[in-house]
Design a protein around this motif. Structure first.
Motif, mmCIF file in Angstrom:
data_model
loop_
_atom_site.group_PDB
_atom_site.id
_atom_site.type_symbol
_atom_site.label_atom_id
_atom_site.label_comp_id
_atom_site.label_asym_id
_atom_site.label_seq_id
_atom_site.Cartn_x
_atom_site.Cartn_y
_atom_site.Cartn_z
ATOM 1 N N TYR A 1 47.781 40.866 45.225
ATOM 2 C CA TYR A 1 47.576 39.927 44.123
ATOM 3 C C TYR A 1 48.287 40.417 42.869
ATOM 4 O O TYR A 1 48.651 41.575 42.752
ATOM 5 C CB TYR A 1 46.086 39.720 43.851
ATOM 6 N N GLY B 1 46.378 36.488 37.608
ATOM 7 C CA GLY B 1 45.053 35.876 37.770
ATOM 8 C C GLY B 1 44.183 36.556 38.810
ATOM 9 O O GLY B 1 43.352 35.921 39.463
ATOM 10 N N GLY B 2 44.357 37.895 38.933
ATOM 11 C CA GLY B 2 43.670 38.641 39.982
ATOM 12 C C GLY B 2 42.166 38.434 40.031
ATOM 13 O O GLY B 2 41.611 38.156 41.097
ATOM 14 N N GLU B 3 41.508 38.522 38.876
ATOM 15 C CA GLU B 3 40.037 38.416 38.859
ATOM 16 C C GLU B 3 39.591 37.044 39.347
ATOM 17 O O GLU B 3 38.641 36.918 40.110
ATOM 18 C CB GLU B 3 39.487 38.680 37.458
ATOM 19 N N GLN B 4 40.313 36.038 38.871
ATOM 20 C CA GLN B 4 39.990 34.669 39.265
ATOM 21 C C GLN B 4 40.124 34.494 40.784
ATOM 22 O O GLN B 4 39.271 33.888 41.423
ATOM 23 C CB GLN B 4 40.986 33.729 38.577
ATOM 24 N N LYS C 1 40.003 36.906 43.079
ATOM 25 C CA LYS C 1 38.968 37.707 43.760
ATOM 26 C C LYS C 1 37.621 37.005 43.738
ATOM 27 O O LYS C 1 36.913 36.952 44.738
ATOM 28 C CB LYS C 1 38.820 39.065 43.063
ATOM 29 N N ASN C 2 37.254 36.461 42.588
ATOM 30 C CA ASN C 2 35.964 35.766 42.486
ATOM 31 C C ASN C 2 35.905 34.567 43.420
ATOM 32 O O ASN C 2 34.889 34.326 44.079
ATOM 33 C CB ASN C 2 35.712 35.305 41.047
ATOM 34 N N ALA D 1 35.226 35.603 47.091
ATOM 35 C CA ALA D 1 34.177 36.612 47.246
ATOM 36 C C ALA D 1 33.493 36.562 48.615
ATOM 37 O O ALA D 1 32.940 37.561 49.075
ATOM 38 C CB ALA D 1 33.144 36.456 46.134
ATOM 39 N N TRP E 1 41.944 44.374 48.574
ATOM 40 C CA TRP E 1 42.814 43.847 47.515
ATOM 41 C C TRP E 1 43.774 44.932 47.048
ATOM 42 O O TRP E 1 43.363 46.044 46.762
ATOM 43 C CB TRP E 1 41.982 43.367 46.328
ATOM 44 N N GLU F 1 46.839 45.481 44.175
ATOM 45 C CA GLU F 1 47.519 44.853 43.044
ATOM 46 C C GLU F 1 49.006 45.200 43.034
ATOM 47 O O GLU F 1 49.387 46.347 43.270
ATOM 48 C CB GLU F 1 46.881 45.308 41.728
ATOM 49 N N THR G 1 51.604 45.063 40.272
ATOM 50 C CA THR G 1 51.652 44.790 38.830
ATOM 51 C C THR G 1 52.948 44.110 38.410
ATOM 52 O O THR G 1 52.955 43.263 37.522
ATOM 53 C CB THR G 1 51.443 46.078 38.006
#
Ligand code: UD1
Ligand code: CA
Length: 455
Positions: A54, A57-60, A62-63, A66, A72, A74, A76
């Motif tokens: 990823y 918008g990684g957090e988005q 991952k959420n 879920a 995961w 990253e 960068t």
């Protein structure tokens, strides 16, 4: 020998051309994020480990994912597809094979991936396709015997190479040992100054590996999504396929282009679906079900010989055989209709059971209620199930008759074969066989004169 199967899913792209605040892989096709399509397919081919690369918008992302068991990684900086796979090496088992997939190529099928895996007998297999317009894609270079030699990107291809119409889908099955061996040695000495994953092909050829290629059954399996037009085009192709699958099972669609399947529909024989019907989630239809125009059916089970009239909305409903529903009925979660029930227009049912042979024909609300068999729920009659804070139960026993415009103020029980007079507000239980009337008495004033305007 170690047989573990890993998938590496590249999903670091931002998807600038989508013009969206959402990362591209969370855009939806048939109501499901692109990445979830890929993950569900991986699940059905029994992948042991799934690595998602990823970036934006990684957090988005991952959420939103879920519910899946994922590793995961990253990336960068997006330095190319080869770099994207290289950053997974710390997580990649040393033995076994990997499928390399893309979060924005949602419709590759489980059958194709299974064939691709089986085709990898000497270290590497890939999914290619001969197309009319190969522009922009990597070309497959083969020798006179037809052996794969290399992949050449559009921007690096000479005129002869540009004439090749066999293209690289970007999807491969590669032995992990080869990924561990080749990826650290990639260079970005090319037209785009990117680390190309495609370069592992010529590295493998130099090692004497014979690379096998297979084609997908459908072209849409390898199509990616970069903009809204491509997303809409894939959606249509996918809908066409889902509809054809149901036609093969015996469903008659009034117009196969005017129906949407956003989930899974299981059917019996001789189902008829009129125009502009939308199915969502898991829907089961029995034999001889008719669904008229404009209905939205979500997560519901419908029995045999059920007739659904136009513009009904179902959400988590269970319907018995020979029921007739609508037009304009709204079945909300935990609605259970027994056999031979009848719901008419502008009727809303929620968290309630309607017993065999019962009718709720016009303008009613039934919530948190147990309605027995052969009950007639009159026009406009409703359950008052909510006191502003709590929800309360209403029970109506078999053969009861609820008069027009009655309000059943819960908690309340109407006994079997009891009758509630029209317009009654019922706040106390009614015993069986009784008549309950709870309304103002009619008053009459003879020779009444209405006020008159002064001249
Ligand atoms: C790639 C192939 C090409 C093939 C085409 C099929 C290479 C060098 N070329 O080209 O042969 O015909 O796919 O569509 O592999 N990504 C990352 N991180 C990166 C770069 C890319 O996660 O650093 C992801 C992107 O989000 C995208 C996918 O990988 O989903 C493809 O990347 P892209 O650079 O667009 O490859 P193509 O130019 O399409
Ligand atoms: Ca590129």
């Amino acid at each position: 020998m170690n047989n573990t199967l890993t998938t590496i899913i590249l999903a670091a792209g931002k998807g600038t051309r989508m013009q969206s605040a959402k990362p591209k892989v969370l855009q939806t096709l048939a109501d499901k994020p692109l990445l979830a399509h890929v993950l569900d397919t991986c699940h059905s081919v029994n992948v042991d480990k799934t690595i998602v690369v990823y970036g934006f918008g990684g957090e988005q992302v991952k959420n939103a994912m879920a519910d899946y068991q994922l590793t995961w990684v990253e990336q960068t900086e997006q330095l190319g597809t080869g770099h994207a796979v290289k950053v997974t090496l710390n997580e990649l088992p040393v033995e076994g094979k990997s499928l390399i997939l893309y979060g924005d190529v949602p419709l590759v099928s489980a059958e194709t991936l299974t064939r691709l895996k089986q085709a990898n007998v000497s270290g590497m297999s890939m999914l290619t396709l001969t197309v009319d317009n190969p522009f922009g894609l990597g070309r497959i270079k083969r020798d006179e015997q037809g052996n794969i030699l290399a992949i050449v990107e559009q921007k690096d291809a000479d005129e002869q190479e540009q004439a090749i119409r066999e293209i690289n889908s970007g999807i491969y099955c590669v032995d992990n040992a080869l990924l561990h061996k080749y990826l650290p040695n990639l260079s970005n000495d090319n037209a785009q100054q990117e680390y190309y994953l495609t370069d592992i092909v010529k590295m493998a050829v130099a090692d004497g590996i014979v690379i096998s290629a297979i084609e997908p059954e459908h072209e849409f399996e390898i199509e990616g999504v970069n903009n809204r037009q491509q997303l809409a085009s894939l959606e249509r192709q996918w809908q066409t396929k889902l509809v054809e699958d149901l036609q093969v099972k015996g469903v008659q669609f009034a117009d196969p282009t005017r129906v949407d399947i956003r989930g899974e529909v299981t059917v019996g024989q001789d189902v008829f679906v009129d125009v502009n019907v939308v199915f969502k989630g898991k829907v089961t239809l029995g034999n001889k079900v008719t669904i008229e125009a404009g209905c939205i059916i979500k997560d519901s089970q419908i029995g045999d010989d059920v007739h659904i009239k136009p513009y009904c909305v179902f959400d988590e409903a269970e319907v018995g055989n020979e029921a007739t529903i609508g037009p304009f009925a709204h079945l909300r979660p935990k609605t259970v209709l027994a056999n031979n029930t009848k719901l008419g227009n502008f009727v809303e049912i929620k968290k309630s059971t309607i017993g065999e042979g019962s009718k709720v024909n016009h303008l009613s609300y039934v919530g948190d209620a147990q309605i027995g068999a052969n009950v007639n729920f009159g026009a406009g009659a409703i359950t008052c199930n909510y006191d502003g804070v709590n929800k309360h139960q209403t029970t109506v026993a078999d053969h009861a008759f609820i008069g027009t415009n009655a309000c059943l103020v819960a908690p309340v029980t109407i006994g079997s074969a009891a009758t509630v007079g029209a317009g009654s507000v019922i706040t106390k239980n009614v015993e069986e066989n009784a008549l309950a009337i709870g309304r103002g008495r009619q008053v009459q004033k003879s020779n009444y004169k209405r006020p008159e305007k002064k001249k």
